[in-house]
Design a protein around this motif. Structure first.
Motif, PDB file in Angstrom:
ATOM      1  N   GLY A 124       0.682  -1.642   0.042  1.00  0.00           N
ATOM      2  CA  GLY A 124      -0.238  -0.334  -0.086  1.00  0.00           C
ATOM      3  C   GLY A 124       1.230   0.861  -0.490  1.00  0.00           C
ATOM      4  O   GLY A 124       0.293   2.314  -0.214  1.00  0.00           O
ATOM      5  N   ASN A 125       2.164   1.541   0.004  1.00  0.00           N
ATOM      6  CA  ASN A 125       3.206   2.074  -0.219  1.00  0.00           C
ATOM      7  C   ASN A 125       3.118   3.713   0.777  1.00  0.00           C
ATOM      8  O   ASN A 125       3.251   4.941   0.684  1.00  0.00           O
ATOM      9  N   ASP A 126       2.168   2.981   2.127  1.00  0.00           N
ATOM     10  CA  ASP A 126       1.537   4.330   3.675  1.00  0.00           C
ATOM     11  C   ASP A 126       1.294   5.050   2.520  1.00  0.00           C
ATOM     12  O   ASP A 126       0.941   6.644   2.662  1.00  0.00           O
ATOM     13  N   GLY A 127      -0.300   4.453   1.844  1.00  0.00           N
ATOM     14  CA  GLY A 127      -1.039   5.934   0.989  1.00  0.00           C
ATOM     15  C   GLY A 127      -0.412   6.444  -0.526  1.00  0.00           C
ATOM     16  O   GLY A 127      -1.140   6.713  -0.855  1.00  0.00           O
ATOM     17  N   TYR A 128       0.838   6.381  -0.041  1.00  0.00           N
ATOM     18  CA  TYR A 128       1.465   6.653  -1.970  1.00  0.00           C
ATOM     19  C   TYR A 128       1.188   6.252  -3.401  1.00  0.00           C
ATOM     20  O   TYR A 128       1.580   5.020  -2.905  1.00  0.00           O
ATOM     21  N   ILE A 131      -3.747   3.056 -22.575  1.00  0.00           N
ATOM     22  CA  ILE A 131      -4.664   2.593 -21.167  1.00  0.00           C
ATOM     23  C   ILE A 131      -4.079   3.209 -20.066  1.00  0.00           C
ATOM     24  O   ILE A 131      -2.973   2.692 -18.939  1.00  0.00           O
ATOM     25  N   PRO A 132      -5.390   4.205 -19.673  1.00  0.00           N
ATOM     26  CA  PRO A 132      -5.725   4.666 -19.671  1.00  0.00           C
ATOM     27  C   PRO A 132      -5.367   5.814 -21.715  1.00  0.00           C
ATOM     28  O   PRO A 132      -4.024   5.835 -21.318  1.00  0.00           O
ATOM     29  N   GLN A 133      -6.024   6.005 -22.280  1.00  0.00           N
ATOM     30  CA  GLN A 133      -5.847   6.631 -23.347  1.00  0.00           C
ATOM     31  C   GLN A 133      -4.963   8.280 -23.314  1.00  0.00           C
ATOM     32  O   GLN A 133      -5.571   9.338 -22.169  1.00  0.00           O
ATOM     33  N   ASN A 134      -4.378   8.802 -24.064  1.00  0.00           N
ATOM     34  CA  ASN A 134      -3.629   9.790 -24.400  1.00  0.00           C
ATOM     35  C   ASN A 134      -3.060  10.713 -22.740  1.00  0.00           C
ATOM     36  O   ASN A 134      -3.369  12.039 -22.944  1.00  0.00           O
ATOM     37  N   VAL A 135      -2.837   9.356 -22.100  1.00  0.00           N
ATOM     38  CA  VAL A 135      -2.577  10.580 -20.952  1.00  0.00           C
ATOM     39  C   VAL A 135      -0.974  10.439 -21.096  1.00  0.00           C
ATOM     40  O   VAL A 135      -0.496   9.255 -21.605  1.00  0.00           O
ATOM     41  N   ILE A 136      -0.658  11.605 -20.625  1.00  0.00           N
ATOM     42  CA  ILE A 136       1.291  11.197 -20.820  1.00  0.00           C
ATOM     43  C   ILE A 136       1.811  12.241 -18.758  1.00  0.00           C
ATOM     44  O   ILE A 136       1.262  13.171 -18.332  1.00  0.00           O
ATOM     45  N   GLY A 137       2.918  11.794 -19.184  1.00  0.00           N
ATOM     46  CA  GLY A 137       3.883  12.783 -17.542  1.00  0.00           C
ATOM     47  C   GLY A 137       3.477  11.768 -16.054  1.00  0.00           C
ATOM     48  O   GLY A 137       3.137  10.645 -16.017  1.00  0.00           O
ATOM     49  N   ASP A 138       3.982  12.152 -15.512  1.00  0.00           N
ATOM     50  CA  ASP A 138       3.667  11.750 -13.640  1.00  0.00           C
ATOM     51  C   ASP A 138       3.251  12.397 -12.836  1.00  0.00           C
ATOM     52  O   ASP A 138       2.680  13.502 -13.088  1.00  0.00           O
ATOM     53  N   PHE A 139       2.636  11.855 -11.961  1.00  0.00           N
ATOM     54  CA  PHE A 139       1.076  12.131 -10.935  1.00  0.00           C
ATOM     55  C   PHE A 139       1.695  11.627  -9.792  1.00  0.00           C
ATOM     56  O   PHE A 139       1.211  10.214  -9.847  1.00  0.00           O
ATOM     57  N   PHE A 140       1.182  12.316  -9.301  1.00  0.00           N
ATOM     58  CA  PHE A 140       1.732  12.089  -7.504  1.00  0.00           C
ATOM     59  C   PHE A 140       0.457  11.998  -6.625  1.00  0.00           C
ATOM     60  O   PHE A 140      -0.736  12.939  -6.959  1.00  0.00           O
ATOM     61  N   PHE A 141       0.123  10.972  -5.949  1.00  0.00           N
ATOM     62  CA  PHE A 141      -1.343  10.915  -4.441  1.00  0.00           C
ATOM     63  C   PHE A 141      -1.029  10.546  -3.681  1.00  0.00           C
ATOM     64  O   PHE A 141      -0.285   9.401  -3.466  1.00  0.00           O
ATOM     65  N   HIS A 142      -1.555  11.025  -2.845  1.00  0.00           N
ATOM     66  CA  HIS A 142      -1.135  10.532  -1.242  1.00  0.00           C
ATOM     67  C   HIS A 142      -2.414  10.228  -0.717  1.00  0.00           C
ATOM     68  O   HIS A 142      -3.507  11.462  -0.420  1.00  0.00           O
ATOM     69  N   ASN A 143      -3.158   9.106  -0.247  1.00  0.00           N
ATOM     70  CA  ASN A 143      -4.544   8.403   0.223  1.00  0.00           C
ATOM     71  C   ASN A 143      -5.331   9.157  -0.651  1.00  0.00           C
ATOM     72  O   ASN A 143      -6.359   9.669  -0.032  1.00  0.00           O
ATOM     73  N   GLY A 183     -10.667   0.600  -6.294  1.00  0.00           N
ATOM     74  CA  GLY A 183     -11.002   1.848  -5.643  1.00  0.00           C
ATOM     75  C   GLY A 183     -10.282   3.007  -5.578  1.00  0.00           C
ATOM     76  O   GLY A 183     -10.821   4.030  -6.372  1.00  0.00           O
ATOM     77  N   LEU A 184      -9.729   3.302  -4.360  1.00  0.00           N
ATOM     78  CA  LEU A 184      -8.863   4.197  -5.010  1.00  0.00           C
ATOM     79  C   LEU A 184      -7.673   4.598  -5.863  1.00  0.00           C
ATOM     80  O   LEU A 184      -7.594   5.444  -6.181  1.00  0.00           O
ATOM     81  N   TYR A 185      -7.671   3.086  -6.242  1.00  0.00           N
ATOM     82  CA  TYR A 185      -7.110   3.301  -7.910  1.00  0.00           C
ATOM     83  C   TYR A 185      -7.829   3.994  -9.331  1.00  0.00           C
ATOM     84  O   TYR A 185      -6.855   4.725  -9.808  1.00  0.00           O
ATOM     85  N   ARG A 186      -9.087   3.950  -8.781  1.00  0.00           N
ATOM     86  CA  ARG A 186      -9.672   3.800  -9.850  1.00  0.00           C
ATOM     87  C   ARG A 186     -10.516   5.595  -9.700  1.00  0.00           C
ATOM     88  O   ARG A 186      -9.731   6.483 -10.537  1.00  0.00           O
ATOM     89  N   LYS A 187     -10.262   6.109  -8.490  1.00  0.00           N
ATOM     90  CA  LYS A 187     -10.217   7.431  -7.958  1.00  0.00           C
ATOM     91  C   LYS A 187      -8.752   8.040  -8.654  1.00  0.00           C
ATOM     92  O   LYS A 187      -9.107   9.488  -9.393  1.00  0.00           O
ATOM     93  N   CYS A 188      -7.791   7.347  -8.059  1.00  0.00           N
ATOM     94  CA  CYS A 188      -7.055   8.589  -8.723  1.00  0.00           C
ATOM     95  C   CYS A 188      -6.371   8.465 -10.504  1.00  0.00           C
ATOM     96  O   CYS A 188      -6.235   9.553 -10.582  1.00  0.00           O
ATOM     97  N   GLU A 189      -7.116   7.491 -10.528  1.00  0.00           N
ATOM     98  CA  GLU A 189      -6.087   7.329 -12.657  1.00  0.00           C
ATOM     99  C   GLU A 189      -7.741   8.158 -12.935  1.00  0.00           C
ATOM    100  O   GLU A 189      -6.644   8.830 -14.084  1.00  0.00           O
ATOM    101  N   HIS A 190      -8.382   8.453 -12.369  1.00  0.00           N
ATOM    102  CA  HIS A 190      -9.748   9.535 -13.528  1.00  0.00           C
ATOM    103  C   HIS A 190      -9.450  10.651 -13.332  1.00  0.00           C
ATOM    104  O   HIS A 190      -9.311  10.995 -14.179  1.00  0.00           O
ATOM    105  N   LYS A 191      -8.707  10.654 -11.692  1.00  0.00           N
ATOM    106  CA  LYS A 191      -8.081  12.354 -11.660  1.00  0.00           C
ATOM    107  C   LYS A 191      -6.889  12.721 -12.864  1.00  0.00           C
ATOM    108  O   LYS A 191      -6.555  13.477 -13.599  1.00  0.00           O
TER     109      LYS A 191
END
Length: 216
Positions: free
Chosen positions: A36-40, A51-63, A192-200
């Motif tokens: 779970g990577n301490d929520g990171y 997949i997902p289509q046409n995204v590029i770059g680095d994105f980081f989330f905590h919880n 579920g948390l993964y899907r939320k972050c991917e949507h963002k």
């Protein structure tokens, strides 16, 4: 079939930028961080993704909250593996009908199949016994098995692939990792948390596209 552009490329990108360009360092950092990577959570797309289509770059989330970067670079190696494998787990859940038979095993091929850390995490996240090919031609072995199965069915063979394999001395694969129940449960709750972050991430990339259009 799920096709990703930034599979091995993204893992090598994280290795080179956050693990001294060394797989042994990469693996030690993964093992130094908890399930779970301490929520990171991190998303890494050096190239435009499929997949997902046409995204590029680095994105980081905590919880689940977007952040500029991780407070400690040690989280990057686990983040890339967890996000890539959770992407697959999320899509398997969406693809398979609710009344379908559960998947029985995971077959790993390619360079990553030799990495014991990746093997175990794949088993834990996908919650499947994990196998690798006994030869270096895993894809060829799998293709040959499917061709043999098709021929066997034409000859009147009854049952599924498991029945065919009972008559073989070996199907060319060996068991290398079994899912840990505790870790698998944590990852199941993380979808579920993964899907939320991917949507963002998808939303952020859509906004980038709109900004580019405005500039033009």
């Amino acid at each position: 079939m799920l096709c990703y552009k930034n599979g091995a490329l993204a893992r090598e990108y994280v290795r080179d930028h956050h693990s001294s360009k060394d797989w042994s360092v990469f693996n030690k950092l993964v093992e130094s961080t908890p399930t779970g990577n301490d929520g990171y959570m991190g998303f890494y797309f050096p190239l435009f993704e499929i997949i997902p289509q046409n995204v590029i770059g680095d994105f980081f989330f905590h919880n689940g909250e977007l952040i500029p970067s991780f407070e400690d670079p040690k989280y990057h190696p686990r983040a890339i593996l967890e996000s890539q494998l959770l992407s697959i787990r999320s899509r398997i859940i969406s693809i398979l009908p609710k009344d379908s038979h559960p998947l029985k095993r995971l077959l790993l091929t390619g360079g990553s199949s030799a990495n014991e850390v990746i093997r175990q995490m794949a088993a834990d996240i996908l919650h499947l016994d994990t196998y690798v090919a006994e030869s270096k031609e895993g894809g060829t072995v799998g293709g040959a098995l499917l061709a043999m199965f098709a021929w066997w069915k034409q000859q009147g063979g009854e049952g599924g692939l498991d029945e065919l394999k009972k008559g073989l001395k070996s199907d060319g694969f060996k068991l290398v990792a079994k899912p840990d129940a505790e870790r698998a449960e944590i990852y199941e709750d993380s979808v579920g948390l993964y899907r939320k972050c991917e949507h963002k991430v998808v939303e952020l990339n859509a906004n980038k596209g709109e900004e580019i259009d405005d500039d033009l």
